[in-house]
Design a protein around this motif. Sequence first.
Motif, PDB file in Angstrom:
ATOM      1  N   ILE A   9      44.249  41.919  54.650  1.00  0.00           N
ATOM      2  CA  ILE A   9      43.420  43.079  54.996  1.00  0.00           C
ATOM      3  C   ILE A   9      42.618  43.531  53.779  1.00  0.00           C
ATOM      4  O   ILE A   9      41.437  43.882  53.875  1.00  0.00           O
ATOM      5  CB  ILE A   9      44.311  44.229  55.532  1.00  0.00           C
ATOM      6  N   THR A  10      43.257  43.505  52.626  1.00  0.00           N
ATOM      7  CA  THR A  10      42.570  43.875  51.393  1.00  0.00           C
ATOM      8  C   THR A  10      41.419  42.915  51.101  1.00  0.00           C
ATOM      9  O   THR A  10      40.334  43.335  50.669  1.00  0.00           O
ATOM     10  CB  THR A  10      43.562  43.871  50.217  1.00  0.00           C
ATOM     11  N   THR A  11      41.641  41.627  51.376  1.00  0.00           N
ATOM     12  CA  THR A  11      40.590  40.631  51.168  1.00  0.00           C
ATOM     13  C   THR A  11      39.392  40.910  52.059  1.00  0.00           C
ATOM     14  O   THR A  11      38.235  40.877  51.610  1.00  0.00           O
ATOM     15  CB  THR A  11      41.142  39.224  51.451  1.00  0.00           C
ATOM     16  N   ASP A  12      39.649  41.196  53.333  1.00  0.00           N
ATOM     17  CA  ASP A  12      38.554  41.496  54.264  1.00  0.00           C
ATOM     18  C   ASP A  12      37.815  42.763  53.852  1.00  0.00           C
ATOM     19  O   ASP A  12      36.579  42.827  53.898  1.00  0.00           O
ATOM     20  CB  ASP A  12      39.107  41.660  55.682  1.00  0.00           C
ATOM     21  N   ARG A  13      38.572  43.785  53.450  1.00  0.00           N
ATOM     22  CA  ARG A  13      37.936  45.045  53.054  1.00  0.00           C
ATOM     23  C   ARG A  13      37.063  44.847  51.825  1.00  0.00           C
ATOM     24  O   ARG A  13      35.949  45.376  51.745  1.00  0.00           O
ATOM     25  CB  ARG A  13      39.009  46.110  52.794  1.00  0.00           C
ATOM     26  N   SER A  14      37.564  44.070  50.869  1.00  0.00           N
ATOM     27  CA  SER A  14      36.777  43.824  49.658  1.00  0.00           C
ATOM     28  C   SER A  14      35.465  43.114  49.992  1.00  0.00           C
ATOM     29  O   SER A  14      34.415  43.440  49.432  1.00  0.00           O
ATOM     30  CB  SER A  14      37.593  42.985  48.676  1.00  0.00           C
ATOM     31  N   ALA A  15      35.532  42.159  50.909  1.00  0.00           N
ATOM     32  CA  ALA A  15      34.323  41.426  51.292  1.00  0.00           C
ATOM     33  C   ALA A  15      33.299  42.356  51.936  1.00  0.00           C
ATOM     34  O   ALA A  15      32.093  42.274  51.646  1.00  0.00           O
ATOM     35  CB  ALA A  15      34.686  40.295  52.242  1.00  0.00           C
ATOM     36  N   THR A  37      36.817  53.747  51.783  1.00  0.00           N
ATOM     37  CA  THR A  37      38.120  53.198  51.379  1.00  0.00           C
ATOM     38  C   THR A  37      39.269  54.071  51.852  1.00  0.00           C
ATOM     39  O   THR A  37      40.425  53.627  51.835  1.00  0.00           O
ATOM     40  CB  THR A  37      38.175  53.061  49.846  1.00  0.00           C
ATOM     41  N   THR A  38      38.965  55.278  52.293  1.00  0.00           N
ATOM     42  CA  THR A  38      40.020  56.163  52.796  1.00  0.00           C
ATOM     43  C   THR A  38      40.265  55.983  54.285  1.00  0.00           C
ATOM     44  O   THR A  38      41.138  56.629  54.855  1.00  0.00           O
ATOM     45  CB  THR A  38      39.648  57.633  52.514  1.00  0.00           C
ATOM     46  N   THR A  39      39.476  55.106  54.908  1.00  0.00           N
ATOM     47  CA  THR A  39      39.594  54.866  56.348  1.00  0.00           C
ATOM     48  C   THR A  39      40.055  53.429  56.576  1.00  0.00           C
ATOM     49  O   THR A  39      39.573  52.515  55.908  1.00  0.00           O
ATOM     50  CB  THR A  39      38.229  55.073  57.040  1.00  0.00           C
ATOM     51  N   PRO A  40      40.988  53.208  57.510  1.00  0.00           N
ATOM     52  CA  PRO A  40      41.416  51.830  57.798  1.00  0.00           C
ATOM     53  C   PRO A  40      40.220  50.968  58.195  1.00  0.00           C
ATOM     54  O   PRO A  40      39.357  51.391  58.973  1.00  0.00           O
ATOM     55  CB  PRO A  40      42.397  52.004  58.962  1.00  0.00           C
ATOM     56  N   ILE A  41      40.184  49.752  57.665  1.00  0.00           N
ATOM     57  CA  ILE A  41      39.042  48.870  57.881  1.00  0.00           C
ATOM     58  C   ILE A  41      38.808  48.596  59.365  1.00  0.00           C
ATOM     59  O   ILE A  41      37.658  48.452  59.809  1.00  0.00           O
ATOM     60  CB  ILE A  41      39.239  47.548  57.105  1.00  0.00           C
ATOM     61  N   CYS A  42      39.863  48.526  60.144  1.00  0.00           N
ATOM     62  CA  CYS A  42      39.712  48.215  61.570  1.00  0.00           C
ATOM     63  C   CYS A  42      39.097  49.366  62.353  1.00  0.00           C
ATOM     64  O   CYS A  42      38.785  49.215  63.542  1.00  0.00           O
ATOM     65  CB  CYS A  42      41.059  47.821  62.177  1.00  0.00           C
ATOM     66  N   ASN A  43      38.938  50.520  61.712  1.00  0.00           N
ATOM     67  CA  ASN A  43      38.279  51.672  62.334  1.00  0.00           C
ATOM     68  C   ASN A  43      36.825  51.820  61.890  1.00  0.00           C
ATOM     69  O   ASN A  43      36.140  52.740  62.328  1.00  0.00           O
ATOM     70  CB  ASN A  43      39.040  52.959  62.010  1.00  0.00           C
TER      71      ASN A  43
END
Length: 523
Positions: A9-15, A37-43
């Motif tokens: 998940i961290t990898t996807d968020r960084s991308a 960065t304070t919100t879940p990436i899937c949201n």
Amino acid sequence: MAAQTKLNITTDRSALLVLKARITSDPQNMIFINWSTTTPICNWVGVTCGARHHRVANLNLSYFGLTGTIPPELGNLSFLVNMDFSNNNFHGSIPATIFNLSALQKIDLSDNQLSEIPNEIGTLNHLEKLYVQDNALKGPIPMTIFNISSLTIVTFYGNNLNGIIPDNICQNLSNIQGLNLGANQFNGPLPSIFGQCKQLLRLDLEDNSLTGPIPYEIGYLPNLEEVGLSENNLNGHIPSSIVNISTIKGVDITVASPIPYEIGYLPNLEILALHQNNLNGHIPSSIFNISTITGLGLSFSQLLGSLPADIGLALPKLEKFYAGANHLSGVIPKSISNASELRSLDLGGLSLAAKSLGGLLCSYCPELNLKEWNNILKSDLWESSDKSINFFDRRKRLEMTTSNCYGWLKVSYNLKKKKEKRMLKEVGNDYFDDLLSSSFLQHRYGNDFIMHDLTNYLAKFVSGKFCVRLEDSASFQPRVEEALAFARSTSYGLHNIVYVEDALEVNIGEKKYLDGLSFFMKR
């Protein structure tokens, strides 16, 4: 396992955060505010994660109006299935790392300003749909694309690609259903072994520089529904094998040859566009027996003869009929008023139109003809349409309707698709200049324009005693009342329009082309 999931998940968020940093304009604040960065990436807006791996599976940024570049870090979204960046302003090249995403099934990069697509695209073994139309791609098309056997749709329409289309294009595309390479700069002959694309439904190679004949093998495509080969430099004949394709619904071809009589045997044909051909001869009578046809375009084709008397009865579904700029003679058949679905008509050429309308409007006609004209005036035939004939959402036209003494006159022009993106006002002014240079209008003084004298004389001659100007003296009031009893519409002169753009009514098509531009005099 939890640690591995967190790392992914961290990898996807960084991308995606790198992508956010590459965005220079976000007019709707879809990315700048929501991707936090304070919100879940899937949201995050435009992001959908898979239920099983909780990784980014869909990335849909279409119509966000973003400007920027696509970073290579997106190649780390290893579970990405669908990528849709359409209708934005991404520019530069498409990173080769994107094509390491083996799970990708759909890529939509249409309507951007991307300039390069790398050869690595051929490594996407599960890719089914590839949309890269209306970009700024240049140079040869990557041949590796035609090795992706999973592809069902490929469209590169509206770029600057060049080179030769490989003859074995269908060898590995056994599942291809839609192939659109139109509006590019491809040259050379048409591929001769189309018959291997057994699943092909739609073939569009129009508006290129292709040469040579249309291969007979095109008739070996058993499921073909639409074929577009217009605006090339093809020669020879329309192959008779095309009548073997019983599924075909649309034909748009430019080639200097007569219309084959057998084309009237196609049981499901809906659109027949043979514009700008050196067809010569007469229109085959078989065409007027195609009861399924809705659009018929034969303009600029050197055709002779007259229209059949029962055209309005034989073609019950006809909506759009264009046969202007030919050498047709005779009269407009009365039965055309029975074509209840007809919405747009351009027969061009005064030899055909003036004889019919003049006979009906003549001030010395017997009472029977006056009733006949009254019936035609009540027909929907003369209603202005907000769309002109549109073959496969590509061929656009301009309509101009005026009502100074002759509300029936409609002048249509064939327009090429303009690849450059221009302001609507600039396009409208260009079209107005075209009308002015064609002597349809003439300059009066200042910013005022009026109907050209020659056009005005013709209108008066045809309309006889029913032509009056509402600006005339009150002493002519009886003539005004008499004329209005027969008038379809009334108007003041063009000089009442101060700015050209005030008179524009525009619809923009799905692909951002000019779909229709109607120019009305103020009432």
